[in-house]
Design an enzyme around this catalytic site. Structure first.
Site: not given
Length: 232
Positions: A65, A72
């Protein structure tokens, strides 16, 4: 830029984790689920090997994660406008997290939930003594809570200041574990003295305020105490 000291490197790494926890809802969910799974696993008296596998799985999911969040941010910095390439990069990174989550569910089923299903008659009074396991899990849960609270207050640096004091939280968590495990008065007093010295040093060095240290110590002690009262 690369950090020039070991402690600074750790501080920067923790700062990245805190930022990700604060900005990413999914990461908060992963941490909360991890805390719940660690607590449930204590009820089931799973083997050390199973606990190791469970811990590695939790670490991998949270790490994936974090990598997804970093990808991103990199993608947004490179592609200033919406485009198909940026979407594909983010989709693939999210897919990696999803695969890790599927693996975690699979492992969790065989190590925790299947045993929970097979032992629905388990009562608290029948829970075996595993004080040492509670001590280790308590520290992990206290650290998770400190990360969540620090991300909420967003004050200070990961290893320098902020609410609450992680050093005080962990030291008093260890103190409560020693009290439950050893039942030795002299040893308890010595560990208490060590915990107080650690906490006082954070104030004297002007890393934390008195309130931050008290809150951290109370968080670590109370969390560990509750876990021992439940599982001992």
């Amino acid at each position: 830029m690369k950090s020039d000291s070991w402690s600074k490197s750790i501080s920067v790494a923790i700062e990245g984790i805190l930022y990700a926890v604060k900005s990413e809802r999914n990461l908060k969910i992963h941490i909360l689920i991890s805390i719940a799974v660690l607590i449930i696993a204590l009820f089931l008296n799973i083997t050390p090997l199973e606990y190791i596998i469970l811990a590695i799985t939790i670490t991998l999911v949270i790490s994936f994660e974090l990598f997804n969040t970093a990808i991103e941010k990199i993608t947004d910095a490179i592609f200033k406008e919406r485009c198909e390439e940026a979407k594909r990069i983010k989709d693939i990174a999210a897919g990696a997290v999803l695969m890790a989550a599927f693996g975690a569910v699979y492992i969790g089923y065989f190590t925790v939930f299947k045993r929970l299903k097979d032992n629905t008659h388990l009562l608290l009074k029948d829970t075996p003594d595993f004080s040492e396991h509670v001590a280790i899990v308590s520290i992990a849960i206290v650290v998770f809570l400190v990360v969540l609270i620090k991300s909420y207050f967003n004050k200070g640096e990961p290893l320098h200041g902020g609410m609450p004091s992680g050093h005080a939280a962990v030291s008093f968590s260890v103190l409560v574990s020693v009290i439950f495990i050893s039942k030795n008065f002299v040893l308890n007093v010595l560990v208490l003295l060590l915990s107080l010295l650690i906490s006082i040093s954070r104030v004297q060095m002007k890393v934390h305020t008195v309130g931050e240290v008290i809150f951290g110590g109370a968080l670590g002690a109370f969390t560990t105490f509750i876990l021992y009262k439940i599982f001992s």
